[in-house]
Design an enzyme around this catalytic site. Sequence first.
Site, PDB file in Angstrom:
ATOM      1  N   ALA C 239     -51.632  47.173  13.894  1.00 45.39           N
ATOM      2  CA  ALA C 239     -52.422  47.376  12.669  1.00 45.39           C
ATOM      3  C   ALA C 239     -51.521  47.575  11.452  1.00 45.39           C
ATOM      4  O   ALA C 239     -50.296  47.621  11.564  1.00 45.39           O
ATOM      5  CB  ALA C 239     -53.355  48.564  12.864  1.00 45.39           C
ATOM      6  N   HIS C 240     -52.142  47.725  10.299  1.00 50.65           N
ATOM      7  CA  HIS C 240     -51.380  47.827   9.052  1.00 50.65           C
ATOM      8  C   HIS C 240     -50.547  49.109   8.982  1.00 50.65           C
ATOM      9  O   HIS C 240     -50.950  50.141   9.480  1.00 50.65           O
ATOM     10  CB  HIS C 240     -52.273  47.697   7.813  1.00 50.65           C
ATOM     11  CG  HIS C 240     -53.456  48.609   7.740  1.00 50.65           C
ATOM     12  ND1 HIS C 240     -54.309  48.603   6.664  1.00 50.65           N
ATOM     13  CD2 HIS C 240     -53.939  49.537   8.595  1.00 50.65           C
ATOM     14  CE1 HIS C 240     -55.265  49.488   6.863  1.00 50.65           C
ATOM     15  NE2 HIS C 240     -55.063  50.063   8.012  1.00 50.65           N
ATOM     16  N   ASN C 241     -49.393  48.964   8.363  1.00 48.75           N
ATOM     17  CA  ASN C 241     -48.489  50.089   8.099  1.00 48.75           C
ATOM     18  C   ASN C 241     -47.833  50.660   9.364  1.00 48.75           C
ATOM     19  O   ASN C 241     -47.208  51.710   9.309  1.00 48.75           O
ATOM     20  CB  ASN C 241     -49.206  51.226   7.356  1.00 48.75           C
ATOM     21  CG  ASN C 241     -50.016  50.716   6.171  1.00 48.75           C
ATOM     22  OD1 ASN C 241     -49.519  49.927   5.384  1.00 48.75           O
ATOM     23  ND2 ASN C 241     -51.263  51.133   6.072  1.00 48.75           N
TER      24      ASN C 241
END
Lengths: 345, 345, 345
Positions: C239-241
Amino acid sequence: MEISAAELGELLNGEVVGDPSVRVHKLSKIEEGEQGALSFLANPKYEAFAYDTKASILIVNADFEPAKDIASTLIKVDDAYSSFAQIMEQLADRSRKSGVHPTAFVAESANVSEDAYIGPFCYVGEGVEVKAGTQLSAHVTIGDGSLVGKDTLIYAGVHVYHGCQVGDHCIIHAGTVIGSDGFGFVPQPDGRFKKVPQLGTVIIEDHVEIGANVTIDRGTMDATRICEGVKLDNLIQVAHNVEIGAHTVIAAQAGVSGSTKLGKHCMVGGQVGFVGHISIAAGSKINAQSGVAKSIKEPNKSWNGSPAFAFSENLRSKVYFKRLPELVKRIDELEKALAIHQNKK
Amino acid sequence: MEISAAELGELLNGEVVGDPSVRVHKLSKIEEGEQGALSFLANPKYEAFAYDTKASILIVNADFEPAKDIASTLIKVDDAYSSFAQIMEQLADRSRKSGVHPTAFVAESANVSEDAYIGPFCYVGEGVEVKAGTQLSAHVTIGDGSLVGKDTLIYAGVHVYHGCQVGDHCIIHAGTVIGSDGFGFVPQPDGRFKKVPQLGTVIIEDHVEIGANVTIDRGTMDATRICEGVKLDNLIQVAHNVEIGAHTVIAAQAGVSGSTKLGKHCMVGGQVGFVGHISIAAGSKINAQSGVAKSIKEPNKSWNGSPAFAFSENLRSKVYFKRLPELVKRIDELEKALAIHQNKK
Amino acid sequence: MEISAAELGELLNGEVVGDPSVRVHKLSKIEEGEQGALSFLANPKYEAFAYDTKASILIVNADFEPAKDIASTLIKVDDAYSSFAQIMEQLADRSRKSGVHPTAFVAESANVSEDAYIGPFCYVGEGVEVKAGTQLSAHVTIGDGSLVGKDTLIYAGVHVYHGCQVGDHCIIHAGTVIGSDGFGFVPQPDGRFKKVPQLGTVIIEDHVEIGANVTIDRGTMDATRICEGVKLDNLIQVAHNVEIGAHTVIAAQAGVSGSTKLGKHCMVGGQVGFVGHISIAAGSKINAQSGVAKSIKEPNKSWNGSPAFAFSENLRSKVYFKRLPELVKRIDELEKALAIHQNKK
């Protein structure tokens, strides 16, 4: 993007405190701010970062009064988060294109708006309709007779089978498959399986966002339906004849088996599984990795576990699961105290 | 499709009861029938729907005698389900094409039957063989030296690596990857990992159906093998050197780790995981979300849980898991009764 | 490949024992050796197979003294496994190409090394840089402004969004998506969700291998980062980050939620899930199907279960979980012995 504090103050209708000539060229979180970055402070919990951040400009709420010196130039606005989000959206609004890339193939009978964009190596089949403002990135397939609404973004390598519908203002990320055959087979007396033809479709309503490498099977006779405003993360499986109710949100790698109906405004965690042919009440919250094996009739409740049951009860059972070795010792001692012969251990 | 009751009666060799001029243009389930729809009644459990359905035509068994008035025209046949399935199959039998789409690229040394179809933007590599009747949809890659048998359907964006084999009468859905490298690395003294070359292949036998966005890795030296008649749902992982026995069915998002062998006629639920290097006896049934950590030697049994054990035992343990807080209270009371100091809670 | 024992002996600097004219054309494991196959014996546990194998040539350690007759020709070398691996690598080293396939499209402003290869139907966007030795297979998209380092292999149908970076000596398998939007939405008062623009990027460092149909979302403002030497199996969600620390290895179908940081040298089993916003200490080992719900602070420990806790404790709890029905019987008997009224069962 490259903008000065003075320009930002004007754009956001805010007050500039500090050097108005400072310029920024990127966004960052306040705790990771660097020179040239624009950041914001909305939640007072993060105030301490404001005194240390290297971000050149900080958007803050109008009522923020620094307790110490701040190196950054401040822009004081009514609502710091909203103003920052406004900047994010302006940056995200990548320029829309129109026309057909020279490498794309559009069937003669397809009806593509002049205001839509068909990207490199896209295949748009017979009788397809693509409405105004919609953007197909590279390597997209839109199968014969399918419809894509207006202002929808379809990223690279999305494959939409024949006869499906995608609504307006949708976003579909790369590698997602829409309209593949549902998994339906009839066992034969000799142990083989005979395919049940999958003649239905997929209907994706408006304002739906679907992540990357998701799979949504077509219905057997009717439609698999993703209702308005639904948000699906990556690598999700949606089986045939499923309906996902409006504004329901599902995290990555979850799977919904055939003919199951999820109500509106549900929140489903990652890697959750639903068995087929059940109904989930509106507003249900399903914790990550749960397995939902029965219909949920009461709305707005939280569930956990595999099989899933009420969230707080499940947490208690999980605590005791961790303490099982200790519980067994306690039973051992009770039996010893009662001189029960311990031949069962 | 658009057909009258009279024509259907003739086609299915059935007796028309009611208006023979009524016409239908789509199929539906009896409980969702609308005007213009053809439906059927085979299971007596659904009889009540027959009196309410809006379907214009109902296919029913010859011995069906309505207890009340029915608005639909009936077609009485020997076996209502089979007759309805016959209509479904006729509709599903989408016209086969042949030839090479002008945007496709077929390597000079490839051997493609004149009776096969190579769709838009397909890439067919050096030395590839594609046999008669096989249909490649858009954006398919068939890597150098691979073989695709006859009458096989490969949907959009399927990528077959070099040197793999796909049998006759197979169906492979969009986005599936066949022949990617197995996940094999040797840990080095400095904590890095060194790749083990993956030199094997993938062999997919006849009558196999594979869902969308599935991944099947090539063997390290030998073949990863999907035997005859296997049905795989979407988003399944099949690791290197795995063998899936004939007529085994696996639901979505399950994963099989390296070198594991599944027997024939197994049924595997969604999101199940198998560890590597084990053997699963023929006819095993594995419940959804189970984790299979050991070989299963006894055939035709059901398993559940993570780690999996016998299905009915596992169900019992899960019932008591839910009641753990109550069991702990009972132990508390026993200790109280015996005046055992409860310092362990 | 087709090589004689004499030639192999010379190549590996080994001693030939047996017929030097015997020829092999494929590799196999010793227990599956066939005529024409080259195999090896390194682990003494497998010695028994050496007397039965049909492999035409066996590479063995110099100190190996057969206890019985062996039909295969032997090549005695210092380290049998290393010599066999050397042969595997030579076979795996498929010839690199250079140039741009006539069906590919490379934007005018892209900077592609003359020594790189852009395969059939690839789309290389504006401002993209592709360095020397890198090979793009068919149907690859490299979005505007992205960078691909040198000697990297990108297989068919990989889609890299705009503004991402892939390092040197990486391998990315077919169907993988890099840089899709993170799953970020702000709930609105009316129950709808508003998209949070995802303006960050993905950075993949050097010597990373990524499996097939993986999804790696771009950061919201910063980068999602896959550090040096990481190995990801198929169908993984990042997922993001997220940050995956150097030389961490993750098995198929695992998922890492937003902003979670995995340390270096972790080993993560298949189908594991991590919640968001946690940190995992270096060297952590997470067993397959576990759910990690809290940060792990102590390095180099093993974890299991959902929610995960220490591996050996978890195993013990799982043993007692299986014995729960028996434990309940023991509590029943204790209550009977104490004449506690059993109305709680």
